[in-house]
Design a protein around this motif. Structure first.
Motif, PDB file in Angstrom:
ATOM      1  N   CYS A   1       0.851  -1.184   0.000  1.00 46.87           N
ATOM      2  CA  CYS A   1       0.000   0.000   0.000  1.00 46.87           C
ATOM      3  C   CYS A   1       0.890   1.237   0.000  1.00 46.87           C
ATOM      4  N   LEU A   2       0.328   2.340  -0.433  1.00 41.22           N
ATOM      5  CA  LEU A   2       1.120   3.563  -0.582  1.00 41.22           C
ATOM      6  C   LEU A   2       1.588   4.104   0.768  1.00 41.22           C
ATOM      7  N   ARG A   3       0.660   4.264   1.705  1.00 43.08           N
ATOM      8  CA  ARG A   3       0.992   4.770   3.035  1.00 43.08           C
ATOM      9  C   ARG A   3       0.278   3.921   4.080  1.00 43.08           C
ATOM     10  N   ALA A   4       0.787   3.926   5.289  1.00 43.56           N
ATOM     11  CA  ALA A   4       0.202   3.125   6.369  1.00 43.56           C
ATOM     12  C   ALA A   4      -1.237   3.534   6.652  1.00 43.56           C
ATOM     13  N   ASP A   5      -1.558   4.818   6.520  1.00 42.96           N
ATOM     14  CA  ASP A   5      -2.929   5.257   6.812  1.00 42.96           C
ATOM     15  C   ASP A   5      -3.922   4.773   5.762  1.00 42.96           C
TER      16      ASP A   5
ATOM     17  N   LEU B   1       4.932   1.877   0.868  1.00 41.81           N
ATOM     18  CA  LEU B   1       5.845   2.537  -0.055  1.00 41.81           C
ATOM     19  C   LEU B   1       6.340   3.901   0.420  1.00 41.81           C
ATOM     20  N   ASP B   2       5.512   4.642   1.178  1.00 38.17           N
ATOM     21  CA  ASP B   2       5.885   5.999   1.558  1.00 38.17           C
ATOM     22  C   ASP B   2       5.641   6.238   3.033  1.00 38.17           C
ATOM     23  N   PRO B   3       6.649   6.214   3.880  1.00 40.07           N
ATOM     24  CA  PRO B   3       8.043   5.872   3.622  1.00 40.07           C
ATOM     25  C   PRO B   3       8.186   4.357   3.469  1.00 40.07           C
TER      26      PRO B   3
END
Length: 188
Positions: free
Chosen positions: A62-66, A92-94
């Motif tokens: 996923c792109l971010r944890a949130d 992915l970010d971070p």
């Protein structure tokens, strides 16, 4: 071993395009997405499908944890479920992965920050509503789905999935409308 992408945003008027493009760049296949609140896992059918079918050695990306969730316990439970299946998570970010302990510590911290951020958003929303009410300009939220269309389609025999698809909303919204209408009829 599959790289399974997961994208989520909270509302119908938000776009998943940036997340899906990034997951595509990362060569995730398949990519599952949904427009649902991250406050809990309730109604998040795409995430549930991933967790049901992910296999040993697979990676959930996923792109971010949130995007995975805004509740620390939910995020940690998802990581635990992945562990039980021999799969792992990459954000992915971070860039964080649950392949190592350091990534797990950072992910736990990010999940706590996401939950705290959700609480701040709710507090600001309540303050804004209180100010608008005090000024006499609060009108309440606008309905995103036409209740009458949902009920009419339901009366013609269409199921919640077909109604949701036709109206561009989630099945959960359809279920809520149907439940609320049944409750009102029972009370009458």
């Amino acid at each position: 071993m599959a790289r399974i992408g997961y994208a989520r945003c909270s509302s119908e008027d938000q776009s998943l395009d940036v997340q899906i493009a990034r997951l595509t760049e990362e060569e995730c296949q398949p990519i599952r997405s949904e427009k649902m609140s991250g406050a809990s896992r309730d109604g998040r059918t795409e995430l549930a499908a991933i967790l049901d079918f992910i296999r040993e050695g697979d990676e959930l990306v996923c792109l971010r944890a949130d995007r995975l969730g805004r509740d620390t316990r939910d995020v940690l439970n998802i990581v635990h479920e992945l562990d039980q299946r021999g799969a792992y998570l990459t954000v992915l970010d971070p860039h964080i992965t649950t392949r190592g302990e350091a990534g797990r510590i950072v992910l736990t911290t990010l999940a706590m920050v996401a939950e705290m951020e959700r609480r701040f958003i709710k507090e600001r929303q309540k303050e804004g509503i209180a100010q608008a009410k005090a000024k006499g300009i609060y009108k309440g939220g606008t309905r995103r789905v036409d209740r009458e269309k949902v009920l009419a389609m339901h009366r013609t025999g269409k199921g919640p999935a077909a109604i949701a698809k036709a109206l561009g909303c989630s099945r959960m919204q359809v279920y809520r409308i149907l439940d609320a209408c049944e409750g009102a009829q029972t009370a009458a």
